[in-house]
Scaffold this motif. Structure first.
Motif, PDB file in Angstrom:
ATOM      1  N   CYS A 168     -29.574  32.278 -17.932  1.00 18.02           N
ATOM      2  CA  CYS A 168     -30.750  33.090 -18.247  1.00 18.02           C
ATOM      3  C   CYS A 168     -30.377  34.548 -18.488  1.00 18.02           C
ATOM      4  O   CYS A 168     -29.549  35.109 -17.766  1.00 18.02           O
ATOM      5  CB  CYS A 168     -31.753  33.041 -17.098  1.00 18.02           C
ATOM      6  SG  CYS A 168     -32.390  31.410 -16.736  1.00 18.02           S
ATOM      7  N   ASP A 169     -31.019  35.144 -19.489  1.00 20.10           N
ATOM      8  CA  ASP A 169     -30.995  36.588 -19.684  1.00 20.10           C
ATOM      9  C   ASP A 169     -32.239  37.135 -19.008  1.00 20.10           C
ATOM     10  O   ASP A 169     -33.325  36.571 -19.141  1.00 20.10           O
ATOM     11  CB  ASP A 169     -31.054  36.936 -21.174  1.00 20.10           C
ATOM     12  CG  ASP A 169     -29.811  36.486 -21.926  1.00 20.10           C
ATOM     13  OD1 ASP A 169     -28.714  36.526 -21.337  1.00 20.10           O
ATOM     14  OD2 ASP A 169     -29.934  36.093 -23.100  1.00 20.10           O
ATOM     15  N   HIS A 170     -32.073  38.246 -18.300  1.00 26.40           N
ATOM     16  CA  HIS A 170     -33.196  38.815 -17.571  1.00 26.40           C
ATOM     17  C   HIS A 170     -33.650  40.132 -18.177  1.00 26.40           C
ATOM     18  O   HIS A 170     -32.870  40.846 -18.799  1.00 26.40           O
ATOM     19  CB  HIS A 170     -32.843  38.987 -16.086  1.00 26.40           C
ATOM     20  CG  HIS A 170     -32.867  37.678 -15.370  1.00 26.40           C
ATOM     21  ND1 HIS A 170     -33.872  37.321 -14.520  1.00 26.40           N
ATOM     22  CD2 HIS A 170     -32.030  36.623 -15.408  1.00 26.40           C
ATOM     23  CE1 HIS A 170     -33.655  36.112 -14.056  1.00 26.40           C
ATOM     24  NE2 HIS A 170     -32.539  35.667 -14.581  1.00 26.40           N
ATOM     25  N   LYS A 171     -34.909  40.448 -17.984  1.00 28.73           N
ATOM     26  CA  LYS A 171     -35.551  41.636 -18.569  1.00 28.73           C
ATOM     27  C   LYS A 171     -34.902  42.935 -18.119  1.00 28.73           C
ATOM     28  O   LYS A 171     -34.721  43.841 -18.908  1.00 28.73           O
ATOM     29  CB  LYS A 171     -37.036  41.663 -18.190  1.00 28.73           C
ATOM     30  CG  LYS A 171     -37.837  40.511 -18.716  1.00 28.73           C
ATOM     31  CD  LYS A 171     -39.258  40.551 -18.175  1.00 28.73           C
ATOM     32  CE  LYS A 171     -39.997  39.286 -18.560  1.00 28.73           C
ATOM     33  NZ  LYS A 171     -41.304  39.220 -17.948  1.00 28.73           N
ATOM     34  N   ASP A 172     -34.540  43.034 -16.853  1.00 24.66           N
ATOM     35  CA  ASP A 172     -34.107  44.300 -16.278  1.00 24.66           C
ATOM     36  C   ASP A 172     -32.603  44.413 -16.095  1.00 24.66           C
ATOM     37  O   ASP A 172     -32.137  45.307 -15.391  1.00 24.66           O
ATOM     38  CB  ASP A 172     -34.788  44.504 -14.921  1.00 24.66           C
ATOM     39  CG  ASP A 172     -36.302  44.534 -15.052  1.00 24.66           C
ATOM     40  OD1 ASP A 172     -36.804  45.017 -16.077  1.00 24.66           O
ATOM     41  OD2 ASP A 172     -36.978  44.053 -14.121  1.00 24.66           O
ATOM     42  N   SER A 173     -31.808  43.533 -16.734  1.00 28.44           N
ATOM     43  CA  SER A 173     -30.373  43.549 -16.496  1.00 28.44           C
ATOM     44  C   SER A 173     -29.633  43.010 -17.705  1.00 28.44           C
ATOM     45  O   SER A 173     -30.141  42.168 -18.439  1.00 28.44           O
ATOM     46  CB  SER A 173     -30.061  42.689 -15.270  1.00 28.44           C
ATOM     47  OG  SER A 173     -28.682  42.526 -15.111  1.00 28.44           O
ATOM     48  N   ASP A 174     -28.418  43.491 -17.894  1.00 28.02           N
ATOM     49  CA  ASP A 174     -27.562  42.949 -18.947  1.00 28.02           C
ATOM     50  C   ASP A 174     -26.777  41.737 -18.453  1.00 28.02           C
ATOM     51  O   ASP A 174     -26.121  41.066 -19.233  1.00 28.02           O
ATOM     52  CB  ASP A 174     -26.578  44.021 -19.430  1.00 28.02           C
ATOM     53  CG  ASP A 174     -27.274  45.130 -20.200  1.00 28.02           C
ATOM     54  OD1 ASP A 174     -28.352  44.872 -20.769  1.00 28.02           O
ATOM     55  OD2 ASP A 174     -26.729  46.250 -20.229  1.00 28.02           O
ATOM     56  N   GLU A 175     -26.847  41.479 -17.159  1.00 27.84           N
ATOM     57  CA  GLU A 175     -26.120  40.358 -16.581  1.00 27.84           C
ATOM     58  C   GLU A 175     -26.872  39.058 -16.816  1.00 27.84           C
ATOM     59  O   GLU A 175     -28.094  39.027 -16.885  1.00 27.84           O
ATOM     60  CB  GLU A 175     -25.930  40.568 -15.081  1.00 27.84           C
ATOM     61  CG  GLU A 175     -25.044  41.743 -14.749  1.00 27.84           C
ATOM     62  CD  GLU A 175     -24.860  41.903 -13.255  1.00 27.84           C
ATOM     63  OE1 GLU A 175     -24.971  40.894 -12.515  1.00 27.84           O
ATOM     64  OE2 GLU A 175     -24.601  43.028 -12.827  1.00 27.84           O
ATOM     65  N   LYS A 176     -26.093  37.985 -16.917  1.00 23.68           N
ATOM     66  CA  LYS A 176     -26.683  36.656 -17.030  1.00 23.68           C
ATOM     67  C   LYS A 176     -26.755  36.034 -15.639  1.00 23.68           C
ATOM     68  O   LYS A 176     -25.896  36.263 -14.803  1.00 23.68           O
ATOM     69  CB  LYS A 176     -25.837  35.777 -17.940  1.00 23.68           C
ATOM     70  CG  LYS A 176     -25.824  36.256 -19.383  1.00 23.68           C
ATOM     71  CD  LYS A 176     -25.194  35.230 -20.265  1.00 23.68           C
ATOM     72  CE  LYS A 176     -25.141  35.689 -21.710  1.00 23.68           C
ATOM     73  NZ  LYS A 176     -26.408  35.963 -22.304  1.00 23.68           N
ATOM     74  N   VAL A 177     -27.799  35.285 -15.399  1.00 22.94           N
ATOM     75  CA  VAL A 177     -27.923  34.533 -14.156  1.00 22.94           C
ATOM     76  C   VAL A 177     -27.630  33.077 -14.484  1.00 22.94           C
ATOM     77  O   VAL A 177     -28.169  32.535 -15.452  1.00 22.94           O
ATOM     78  CB  VAL A 177     -29.335  34.689 -13.542  1.00 22.94           C
ATOM     79  CG1 VAL A 177     -29.507  33.771 -12.348  1.00 22.94           C
ATOM     80  CG2 VAL A 177     -29.578  36.136 -13.160  1.00 22.94           C
ATOM     81  N   ILE A 178     -26.759  32.480 -13.694  1.00 19.87           N
ATOM     82  CA  ILE A 178     -26.359  31.093 -13.920  1.00 19.87           C
ATOM     83  C   ILE A 178     -26.759  30.284 -12.706  1.00 19.87           C
ATOM     84  O   ILE A 178     -26.544  30.705 -11.558  1.00 19.87           O
ATOM     85  CB  ILE A 178     -24.846  30.994 -14.156  1.00 19.87           C
ATOM     86  CG1 ILE A 178     -24.473  31.770 -15.422  1.00 19.87           C
ATOM     87  CG2 ILE A 178     -24.403  29.538 -14.270  1.00 19.87           C
ATOM     88  CD1 ILE A 178     -22.993  31.864 -15.667  1.00 19.87           C
TER      89      ILE A 178
END
Length: 90
Positions: free
Chosen positions: A28-38
């Motif tokens: 997932c790409d998140h609204k408030d971050s450039d990091e991806k959540v896996i």
């Protein structure tokens, strides 16, 4: 009372062979971050995957990755919508 048939013991390899085709990777790409959540998830029926709330919390867009066929070819599917969530039960 009716007796249920005795459960047969399965090896870890047998359990994995039965279960792993239902398991998916979620990115997932998140609204408030450039990091991806896996995170991981699993199919409960065709086209419907269950995962933990913290994986999708704040999600802007995401994909579900599955391994198919004898060569475990990876295929990505866009997450179209969230049907529901339970923040407390995460």
């Amino acid at each position: 009372p009716q007796r249920l048939p005795a459960a047969r013991a399965l090896t870890a390899k047998q359990i994995a062979a039965q279960s792993l085709p239902s398991v998916v990777l979620i990115v997932c790409d998140h609204k408030d971050s450039d990091e991806k959540v896996i995170g991981s998830g699993f199919f409960i029926e065709k086209g419907i995957v269950v995962t933990n709330y913290h994986v999708i919390r704040g999600m802007q867009r995401g994909i579900v990755q599955v391994a198919v066929g004898p060569n475990k070819e990876r295929r990505n599917f866009r997450i179209a919508r969230i049907l529901g969530f339970d923040e407390e039960a995460d």
